[in-house]
Design a protein around this motif. Structure first.
Motif, short mmCIF file in Angstrom:
data_model
loop_
_atom_site.label_atom_id
_atom_site.label_comp_id
_atom_site.label_asym_id
_atom_site.label_seq_id
_atom_site.Cartn_x
_atom_site.Cartn_y
_atom_site.Cartn_z
N SER A 163 0.81 -1.22 0.00
CA SER A 163 0.00 0.00 0.00
C SER A 163 0.84 1.27 0.00
CB SER A 163 -0.93 0.00 1.21
OG SER A 163 -0.18 0.01 2.42
N GLN A 164 2.14 1.16 0.26
CA GLN A 164 2.99 2.35 0.33
C GLN A 164 3.57 2.65 -1.04
OE1 GLN A 164 6.23 2.10 3.10
NE2 GLN A 164 6.53 4.31 3.17
N PRO A 165 3.42 3.87 -1.55
CA PRO A 165 4.03 4.23 -2.84
C PRO A 165 5.53 4.00 -2.82
CG PRO A 165 2.48 5.92 -2.11
CD PRO A 165 2.65 4.98 -0.96
N GLU A 190 7.97 5.40 -4.22
CA GLU A 190 8.86 6.56 -4.08
C GLU A 190 8.98 7.00 -2.63
OE1 GLU A 190 4.71 7.95 -5.31
OE2 GLU A 190 6.17 6.43 -5.95
N GLN A 191 8.05 6.56 -1.76
CA GLN A 191 8.13 6.89 -0.35
C GLN A 191 8.84 5.82 0.48
OE1 GLN A 191 4.22 7.85 1.15
NE2 GLN A 191 3.79 9.33 -0.47
#
Length: 390
Positions: A150-152, A154-155
């Motif tokens: 669920s975490q992009p 790029e992050q």
């Protein structure tokens, strides 16, 4: 600490992932081996992240090592919180066991002893259930995968990914997703399961027609000892707060301010933890309410009769009260009775004492002390101290 023994009838010190630890040989011989197991958790959950990130920095020059060293959130989770959840078995769980045994010291009627023993036995079976352990571990991996997906990308932190044209998870990132995070979640879910069964056990015990004494000096009808369960969770609360504080410290180290929304979220999480540890005691409120109603009627009527007799004897116009009358037994006996009646009217409907709440709050606030020193420059702290002093 490392050789802390299991009690004769181990209860809350067991629980997921108990069977897995027995198979790995780190739990057995009637001992908890908390130091050995806590060290193993750090060795498995934290050290490989540092080692793999170091190798990545040497081979690809991506800055993975400096990134992971600044990842105070990861340190708070795997270097502090995870081993604390193991140490909690030697303190928190054993205190809960002692509280459960205290119920059998006169509060359980003889006719309900078998039901009390059955409730404790069923709690032990559920804590040691193989099906529950499999479910807890599976849920830990599901939550870990959900968090990772669920975490992009790029992050995702630098130490989590490679630096190629098509970046993917690095060895340290894969270890985090597949080993470190599921391990921590399994330990957290194991304590969540203990908390659920603690509430269930209190519910079963509350239905045993307890022998409650409305005039008990603990002002909880003899159930004041159950309130100590709140402070029994202090190590678990410390572990949870370390996770939140580690994430906050990471934000500060990156040079970003702690926004109002972030502070509100952190405070909300801590208050929810305090509420969760205290909520099971609400189960006893109906029993305490019944004891208060019964005691208020009975002791109130007794106080009325004694007070009326006292006033008729000493406060009529015909009797002249000498100063020596204060030496009579009537005065001391009436005072003692009214003190007992005051205990009845002051009976708490939730057996929580202020000291237990303060201990739990103190444990949750402790990890935030370093965050405060990181967030506030030294000159501001010094100026604030000067203002308080002068």
């Amino acid at each position: 600490m490392s050789a802390r023994r299991l009690t004769e009838d181990p209860l809350f010190e067991c629980g997921p992932p108990r069977a897995l630890q027995f198979r790995l040989g780190v739990l057995g011989n009637g001992q908890l081996h908390v130091l050995r197991r806590a060290s193993l958790v750090v060795t498995i959950g934290w050290m490989p992240l540092i080692i793999l990130a170091s190798v990545q920095s040497l081979t690809s020059q991506t800055g993975a090592l400096s990134s992971v060293l600044l990842a105070t959130g990861a340190h708070g989770r795997y270097l502090i919180a995870a081993p604390l959840l193991i140490f909690a078995e030697a303190e928190c769980a054993l205190r809960l066991n002692a509280i459960v045994r205290q119920f059998d010291a006169g509060l359980i009627p003889a006719r309900n002893k078998s039901r009390y023993e059955a409730a404790v036995a069923s709690t032990r079976r559920l804590l040691n259930s193989g099906a529950v352990e499999i479910f807890v571990i599976a849920l830990a991996y599901i939550l870990s995968a959900t968090a990772a997906l669920s975490q992009p990308f790029e992050q995702v932190p630098i130490w989590h990914k490679t630096g190629g044209i098509a970046p993917t998870f690095s060895p340290a990132g894969w270890w985090h997703v597949l080993i470190s995070l599921p391990l921590l979640l399994t330990l957290l879910l194991g304590w969540a399961w203990r908390l659920i069964l603690w509430a269930r056990l209190l519910w079963l015990i509350a239905g045993l027609d307890l022998r409650l004494m409305a005039s008990h000096p603990d002002r909880a009808a003899g159930l004041g000892f159950v309130g100590y369960s709140v402070r029994a969770f202090y190590i678990v609360a410390l572990a949870l707060a370390s996770i939140v504080a580690g994430a906050a410290a990471h934000v500060v180290l990156l040079g970003d301010p702690l926004t109002r929304q972030y502070l509100i979220l952190s405070a909300t999480l801590l208050l929810c933890a305090l509420a969760l540890f205290s909520a099971p005691l609400l189960i006893l409120s109906p029993s305490l309410m019944s004891a208060w109603r019964r005691g208020a009627l009975q002791y109130g009527a007794l106080a009325d009769r004694v007070g009326t007799a006292f006033e008729n004897k000493w406060l009529t116009n015909e009797n002249h009260v000498e100063i020596t009358a204060l030496d009579q037994q009537d005065f001391s006996a009436t005072t003692d009775l009214y003190s007992v009646v005051a205990n009845v009217y002051a009976l708490r409907l939730v057996p929580i004492d202020l000291k237990s709440v303060v201990i739990l709050l103190g444990a949750m606030l402790l990890p935030f002390i370093p965050v405060v020193f990181l967030a506030l420059p030294g000159d501001q702290i010094l100026a604030g101290l000067k203002q308080m002093i002068f």
